[in-house]
Design a protein around this motif. Structure first.
Motif, PDB file in Angstrom:
ATOM      1  N   ASN A   1      -7.182  -1.649  -3.606  1.00  0.00           N
ATOM      2  CA  ASN A   1      -8.259  -0.863  -3.006  1.00  0.00           C
ATOM      3  C   ASN A   1      -7.842   0.582  -2.789  1.00  0.00           C
ATOM      4  N   ALA A   2      -6.578   0.798  -2.432  1.00  0.00           N
ATOM      5  CA  ALA A   2      -6.105   2.169  -2.237  1.00  0.00           C
ATOM      6  C   ALA A   2      -6.047   2.948  -3.542  1.00  0.00           C
TER       7      ALA A   2
ATOM      8  N   ARG B   1       0.585   4.543  -2.336  1.00  0.00           N
ATOM      9  CA  ARG B   1       0.373   5.873  -1.751  1.00  0.00           C
ATOM     10  C   ARG B   1       1.355   6.894  -2.320  1.00  0.00           C
TER      11      ARG B   1
ATOM     12  N   ASN C   1      -5.004  -4.865  -0.791  1.00  0.00           N
ATOM     13  CA  ASN C   1      -5.115  -3.541  -0.170  1.00  0.00           C
ATOM     14  C   ASN C   1      -4.551  -2.458  -1.073  1.00  0.00           C
ATOM     15  N   ALA C   2      -3.506  -2.778  -1.824  1.00  0.00           N
ATOM     16  CA  ALA C   2      -2.941  -1.789  -2.744  1.00  0.00           C
ATOM     17  C   ALA C   2      -3.930  -1.455  -3.856  1.00  0.00           C
TER      18      ALA C   2
ATOM     19  N   VAL D   1       0.832  -1.202   0.000  1.00  0.00           N
ATOM     20  CA  VAL D   1       0.000   0.000   0.000  1.00  0.00           C
ATOM     21  C   VAL D   1       0.862   1.245   0.000  1.00  0.00           C
TER      22      VAL D   1
END
Length: 661
Positions: free
Chosen positions: A179-180, A147, A176-177, A143
């Motif tokens: 989704n980010a 970011r 999660n990456a 993630v």
């Protein structure tokens, strides 16, 4: 302050001045610096496409992108997918240049034909443009890495027109990456474009795919690859034989980068051996085959000929020759497997004999093999080679395993097909005459019996109706005189469902439940014994641990379906009849006994003592394994009827059993 030179100091001291090109008073003169040699660039990098016109084999993708730039409808996110080496990252860089190109005069806009001379084009080609950022998702999957990209999208471009983020192997990002990245990917700033590349499109979440324009880059055809490699070889002043380039193109398997790496290796090997030069002989197929670890194609044909002719001595001589030359016999079996597939395709599609994509040797010798080898033999060879390759990978000695497979193939070559074997057992030497699988009956129903023989259809009727004696267990019931629907010329309003005819037998009642309550139907079939069936009264005995409330559920279904509230289902302690499942099992055992007593089966068992009788199927039975109720008065196990010996086998799935019983 000026420092005096050696010549000035010599003149002041009265000494002769040293020669201008000689050593000085304080040591040797510094040698002129020699520019370092330019490092060699492999062909895959040297000839990487820089424009859309340079891309080969991707005409559809290029046409769509060109039209998008011409219409000003360039998406903010692209997903490029395809096998390795077809140009995904290269296409992404061309898109980045097209978005940032300013033209030779510095005033141009986005274009599908970047100039290649403006500062943005030059910087992107050199991989040093500050606004074109490439990230390898295989090594940066978290993630925090995403970011950083999201934070960078908030700033305007430093040099170019657009910020372009190229993420290679994007399927390696964590959940999660992904989704980010979703929100930024859906509504990115106006000056940001995302380009993703992946070889595993199925691993990318659908939520990401729905926000991108997806382009599937295809494998490059072998003919196109061979022509491309020929152009590059001429640019490198190296000559190749056409068969050698075809072999490299086939080994590349549609990947341009893999093919260029093999071409680079072949050039290095061929030129050292004195081949490939302008005045020397071209690099031939033998050298390329040795480099790739492949056997000569003609040798593979010879091996397949020896196997199909049942000559193990010739086959083992060929494998010994290949082994002594350092070849892998597992790869040789893989070449044979590919050759069997090629011959099968030529046999199925005769037009392939003139296909220029196939080498000349495969067109000629492959067509000859296709003429004399039947499809069952090719299929049997394919299956044995396919299983043999797995044995080679597991065996401690690959050569021994490969040779054992070839020996088995040689001794199977003269094994007669099953149909010929049955005719020999029965003492019939005549050739088989294939029969059609089915013949339409005059009334439109199928005329094939359950055992594969032709027989009159077991449905009668004429005019506008047809009487069926088939019992269907999926909710249908026996209905007399079903009218045939007339052609509709206008859409009709569907009629309201009408009450069905009441079931006349216990089996019809169970079949009626089938399409309405699957669980109830299973318990009625396997755990319910009918004691009395006298509509509208039914008495049943239910086995222990059966469905709770079974009688009440059956009663409700019969009342609702028939519209008759008089139906009653009562429980009884009497023994009753066997369940439908038990009756069907008894029929199966009787059929097996009848089949085992048949003279043909007994003759086969005598020839093959270790053989066992498989499942006996009678398509005249209904879905419960019972004869139609109109025939129930007869014997439960009638004499089995066997199809003629030369009849084709019929798969059970190919039979339309609803048209006959």
């Amino acid at each position: 302050m000026t420092v005096p030179s050696d010549q000035d100091r010599s003149e002041e001291a009265g000494l002769p001045a040293p020669p201008a090109d000689g050593p000085g008073l304080f040591g040797d003169a510094p040698q002129p610096s020699v520019a370092p040699a330019t490092p060699y660039r492999v062909l895959a990098r040297k000839y990487r496409p820089t424009t859309f016109d340079d891309l080969i084999g991707q005409e559809t993708t290029v046409r769509i992108l060109r039209n998008a730039f011409a219409l000003g409808r360039v998406a903010h996110a692209f997903m490029l997918t395809g096998v390795r080496g077809v140009g995904k990252t290269t296409t992404a860089r061309i898109i980045a240049r097209a978005l940032n190109c300013t033209g030779p005069d510095g005033k141009g806009g986005p274009t599908a034909d970047p100039c290649g001379v403006c500062p943005n084009c030059v910087a992107i080609l050199a991989d040093r443009h500050p606004d074109v950022l490439e990230m390898d998702a295989a090594s940066r999957t978290g993630v925090d890495d995403v970011r950083e990209i999201i934070e960078a999208t908030r700033f305007r471009p430093m040099q170019g027109r657009m910020k372009v983020f190229i993420i290679d192997e994007v399927h390696m990002l964590s959940r999660n990456a992904f989704n980010a990245l979703l929100k930024t990917l859906e509504e990115p700033p106006a000056q940001v474009t995302f380009i993703f590349a992946t070889t595993e499109l199925r691993k990318v979440p659908v939520t990401v795919l729905s926000r991108c324009q997806t382009f599937a880059l295809r494998r490059v055809p072998q003919v196109m690859l061979a022509a491309h490699f020929d152009r590059i070889a001429q640019a490198e002043h190296v000559r190749f034989a056409p068969d050698a380039l075809s072999l490299i193109a086939r080994a590349a398997d549609g990947s341009v980068r893999d093919g260029l790496s093999l071409l680079d290796q072949a050039i290095a090997q061929g030129t050292l051996d004195g081949e490939g030069g302008t005045d020397a002989a071209p690099i031939g197929m033998d050298l390329v085959a040795d480099m790739l670890g492949l056997a000569d194609r003609g040798l593979v044909f010879d091996l397949l000929d020896a196997v199909l002719e049942g000559r193990p001595d010739r086959a083992l001589d060929i494998t010994t020759d290949v082994y002594e030359r350092g070849g892998d016999l597992g790869v040789l079996l893989g070449d044979m497997l590919e050759l069997v597939h090629t011959v099968s395709r030529i046999k199925a599609i005769p037009a392939l004999r003139d296909n220029p994509e196939l080498p000349e040797a495969e067109r000629q010798r492959g067509a000859a093999l296709a003429e004399r080898v039947p499809v069952p033999v090719l299929g049997r060879t394919w299956q044995m080679l396919l299983k043999g390759l797995a044995e080679v990978e597991q065996a401690p000695d690959r050569r021994q395993a490969a040779e054992m497979i070839l020996i088995r193939l040689c001794y199977v070559a003269d094994l007669p097909p099953p149909g010929d074997l049955v005719r020999r057992v029965m003492g019939q030497d005549a050739a088989a005459t294939p029969l059609p699988v089915s013949t339409p009956a005059p009334n439109g129903s199928s005329g094939v019996q359950g055992n594969g023989a032709l027989a009159p259809a077991m449905s009668s009727g004429g005019g506008d109706g047809e009487r069926s004696i088939r019992m269907v267990a999926n909710g249908g019931m026996r209905v007399a005189d079903v009218p045939r629907p007339a052609p509709q010329t206008a859409p009709q309003v569907a009629p309201e469902p009408q009450p069905v005819a009441p079931p006349r037998t216990w089996r019809e009642a169970v079949a009626y439940v089938s399409g309405r309550d699957a669980m109830l139907h299973g318990h009625l079939r396997h755990a319910t014994h009918v004691v009395t069936f006298a509509p509208p009264l039914i008495e049943i005995r239910v086995e222990r641990n059966s469905l709770p409330g079974l009688a009440r559920r059956l009663e409700s279904l019969l009342r609702e379906g028939t519209g008759d509230p008089a139906w009653q289902v009562r429980l009884s302690d009497a023994q009753g009849e066997p369940t439908l499942a038990e009756q069907g099992a008894e029929i199966i055992q009787l059929h097996r006994a009848a089949a085992a007593a048949h003279p043909l089966v007994q003759a086969v068992m005598e020839v093959f003592p270790t053989a066992r009788l498989g499942e006996v199927t009678d398509h005249a039975l209904d879905d419960y394994g019972l004869p139609p109720e109109e025939m129930a008065g007869g014997a439960l196990a009638p004499d089995l009827e066997f199809a003629p010996l030369d009849a084709d086998l019929v798969d059970e799935d190919d039979l339309d059993t609803d048209d006959f019983a």
